[in-house]
Write an enzyme that holds these catalytic residues in place. Structure first.
Site, mmCIF file in Angstrom:
data_model
loop_
_atom_site.group_PDB
_atom_site.id
_atom_site.type_symbol
_atom_site.label_atom_id
_atom_site.label_comp_id
_atom_site.label_asym_id
_atom_site.label_seq_id
_atom_site.Cartn_x
_atom_site.Cartn_y
_atom_site.Cartn_z
ATOM 1 C CG ASP A 160 -2.095 -0.872 1.153
ATOM 2 O OD1 ASP A 160 -2.266 -1.527 0.114
ATOM 3 O OD2 ASP A 160 -2.880 -0.913 2.123
ATOM 4 N NE ARG A 169 -4.231 -1.751 -4.572
ATOM 5 C CZ ARG A 169 -3.899 -2.045 -3.307
ATOM 6 N NH1 ARG A 169 -3.625 -1.086 -2.438
ATOM 7 N NH2 ARG A 169 -3.827 -3.293 -2.921
HETATM 8 P P1 FDA Z 1 -14.056 8.827 -5.380
HETATM 9 O O1 FDA Z 1 -14.155 8.692 -3.896
HETATM 10 O O2 FDA Z 1 -13.253 9.955 -5.935
HETATM 11 O O3 FDA Z 1 -15.509 8.878 -5.925
HETATM 12 C C1 FDA Z 1 -15.760 9.235 -7.283
HETATM 13 C C2 FDA Z 1 -17.140 8.799 -7.658
HETATM 14 O O4 FDA Z 1 -17.249 7.370 -7.541
HETATM 15 C C3 FDA Z 1 -18.243 9.324 -6.799
HETATM 16 O O5 FDA Z 1 -18.563 10.640 -7.142
HETATM 17 C C4 FDA Z 1 -19.326 8.329 -7.100
HETATM 18 O O6 FDA Z 1 -19.873 8.592 -8.365
HETATM 19 C C5 FDA Z 1 -18.567 7.034 -7.179
HETATM 20 N N1 FDA Z 1 -18.578 6.362 -5.871
HETATM 21 C C6 FDA Z 1 -17.589 6.337 -4.969
HETATM 22 N N2 FDA Z 1 -17.960 5.622 -3.889
HETATM 23 C C7 FDA Z 1 -19.210 5.218 -4.116
HETATM 24 C C8 FDA Z 1 -20.162 4.457 -3.373
HETATM 25 N N3 FDA Z 1 -19.900 4.002 -2.142
HETATM 26 N N4 FDA Z 1 -21.358 4.232 -3.929
HETATM 27 C C9 FDA Z 1 -21.645 4.704 -5.150
HETATM 28 N N5 FDA Z 1 -20.812 5.441 -5.899
HETATM 29 C C10 FDA Z 1 -19.617 5.687 -5.387
HETATM 30 N N6 FDA Z 1 -5.308 5.116 -1.104
HETATM 31 C C11 FDA Z 1 -4.027 5.369 -0.728
HETATM 32 O O7 FDA Z 1 -3.683 6.517 -0.466
HETATM 33 N N7 FDA Z 1 -3.130 4.336 -0.625
HETATM 34 C C12 FDA Z 1 -3.457 3.051 -0.927
HETATM 35 O O8 FDA Z 1 -2.606 2.155 -0.838
HETATM 36 C C13 FDA Z 1 -4.796 2.786 -1.318
HETATM 37 N N8 FDA Z 1 -5.203 1.518 -1.623
HETATM 38 C C14 FDA Z 1 -6.446 1.321 -2.178
HETATM 39 C C15 FDA Z 1 -6.803 0.068 -2.645
HETATM 40 C C16 FDA Z 1 -8.003 -0.112 -3.322
HETATM 41 C C17 FDA Z 1 -8.351 -1.460 -3.852
HETATM 42 C C18 FDA Z 1 -8.874 1.008 -3.514
HETATM 43 C C19 FDA Z 1 -10.168 0.857 -4.270
HETATM 44 C C20 FDA Z 1 -8.552 2.231 -3.002
HETATM 45 C C21 FDA Z 1 -7.355 2.411 -2.321
HETATM 46 N N9 FDA Z 1 -7.005 3.650 -1.806
HETATM 47 C C22 FDA Z 1 -5.714 3.861 -1.405
HETATM 48 C C23 FDA Z 1 -8.025 4.713 -1.662
HETATM 49 C C24 FDA Z 1 -8.029 5.669 -2.838
HETATM 50 O O9 FDA Z 1 -6.874 6.472 -2.825
HETATM 51 C C25 FDA Z 1 -9.257 6.589 -2.812
HETATM 52 O O10 FDA Z 1 -9.188 7.387 -1.664
HETATM 53 C C26 FDA Z 1 -10.586 5.865 -2.830
HETATM 54 O O11 FDA Z 1 -10.575 4.748 -3.654
HETATM 55 C C27 FDA Z 1 -11.686 6.815 -3.298
HETATM 56 O O12 FDA Z 1 -11.477 7.220 -4.636
HETATM 57 P P2 FDA Z 1 -12.289 6.579 -5.852
HETATM 58 O O13 FDA Z 1 -11.431 6.671 -7.056
HETATM 59 O O14 FDA Z 1 -12.731 5.213 -5.484
HETATM 60 O O15 FDA Z 1 -13.578 7.453 -6.053
#
Ligand code: FDA
Length: 310
Positions: free
Chosen positions: A136, A186
């Protein structure tokens, strides 16, 4: 808009004490965490695998400041690998390791070296059992150390992957060093409260950086892990994979346990590889508050649970 205040507030010891003592918190935490024990973790893996989903396991904990706690985290991963192997579930399972949980943040000794030794033990056990490992990524001050540890462990286990945060200003340069054949990366947006000297600020700038990162990875020769729940990023990743002639076995989606579970299944039904990040253990606070900060709806869900239960 709420992201930075929530992340800042959650760093307060008073807030931490209050939240972890509220009995109501538990029910809400359960939505995002697979349970406290190794047995809970194995059950979650069995359930997810039965649905055709892959897993990456996170023993909760971070920022460990004593060697006993760091060693206990290593032991927990070794126990999990062992139990997964006994259950016939180790093959292809991934261990997600936060280096600060296994020594990187120790001040009593050389934290970098300690974390390297710890991570090697987990990698040896994982690859010995047919599983794999991913590092991570934590706040920006840890990136150099984490990438050095990655390179050192890859000498023995070239398959070890790493999370890279699109929000960091340094990321595009880092990604260009991580696109060789077999390199698993990732790409995530980034979950930490970072200053403007180190990171893009605001969701639009981070989204644009994420797309730039995807373009670099998809055009490269490595294995791409799209760590996002964002429908736009998911669509763009699929288009870039097609544009670069990538087969379904050269990239995958990754999402967090309990978040967009329907979408995880829908992508799987389209023939995509989907890996679920499964956190388990008792030290859930840091993980949980980052999830609250990402999505105000999660905060509302939490507050609603508190009100309706009281
Ligand atoms: P974001 O939170 O920006 O959301 C964008 C859009 O996605 C929303 O507007 C909505 O449309 C949709 N959405 C999001 N959540 C939803 C929900 N619950 N229901 C419906 N729609 C939803 N970070 C880090 O700093 N170090 C790390 O090592 C990791 N590791 C990691 C592993 C994995 C497998 C994941 C998925 C994430 C991480 N992260 C992480 C976290 C990452 O940096 C980030 O903070 C989160 O994934 C949130 O960003 P997203 O791109 O998912 O969407």
């Amino acid at each position: 808009m709420l992201r930075k205040p929530i992340l800042a507030l959650s760093a307060s010891h008073g807030v931490r004490d209050l939240m972890t003592r509220l009995p109501l918190t538990r029910a809400v935490v359960d939505r995002f965490v697979a349970g406290e024990t190794t047995r809970n973790a194995v059950t979650a893996v069995r359930d997810l695998r039965a649905k055709g989903l892959q897993v990456t396991m996170d023993h909760l904990g971070e920022g460990t400041t004593d060697t006993d706690a760091a060693d206990a985290t290593v032991t927990a991963y070794l126990e999990l690998i062992d139990e997964l192997a006994k259950a016939g579930l180790a093959d292809g399972a991934e261990m997600s390791v936060k280096l600060s949980a296994v020594g990187q943040s120790l001040t009593s000794t050389d934290g970098h070296e300690y974390a390297l030794r710890s991570a090697r033990k987990i990698a040896d056990a994982a690859y010995g059992a047919g599983a794999r490992m991913n590092l991570d990524m934590e706040d920006h001050t840890t990136v150099d150390s984490t990438l050095q540890i990655l390179r050192a462990i890859r000498e023995d286990h070239p398959d070890v992957g790493v999370a890279i945060q699109a929000m960091l200003l340094r990321t595009e340069a880092d990604l260009h060093t991580l696109t060789s054949a077999g390199s698993r990366v990732r790409l995530v947006k980034g979950a930490y409260n970072e200053p403007s000297i180190a990171a893009h600020q605001g969701p639009e700038a981070v989204d644009r950086a994420y797309v730039r990162g995807l373009k670099i990875l998809m055009a490269g020769d490595g294995y791409v892990m799209v760590g996002s729940h964002d429908p736009r990023m998911i669509r763009i990743a699929a288009r870039l994979a097609a544009d670069n002639g990538r087969g379904a076995d050269s990239w995958e989606h990754q999402m967090l346990f309990g978040i967009r579970a329907d979408e995880q299944l829908a992508l799987r039904a389209q023939g995509r590889t989907v890996r679920v990040y499964v956190p388990y253990g008792s030290d859930w606070y840091g993980y949980f508050t980052r999830r609250l900060a990402e999505r105000p709806a999660n905060l509302l869900f939490f507050l609603r649970a508190m009100i309706t239960r009281s």
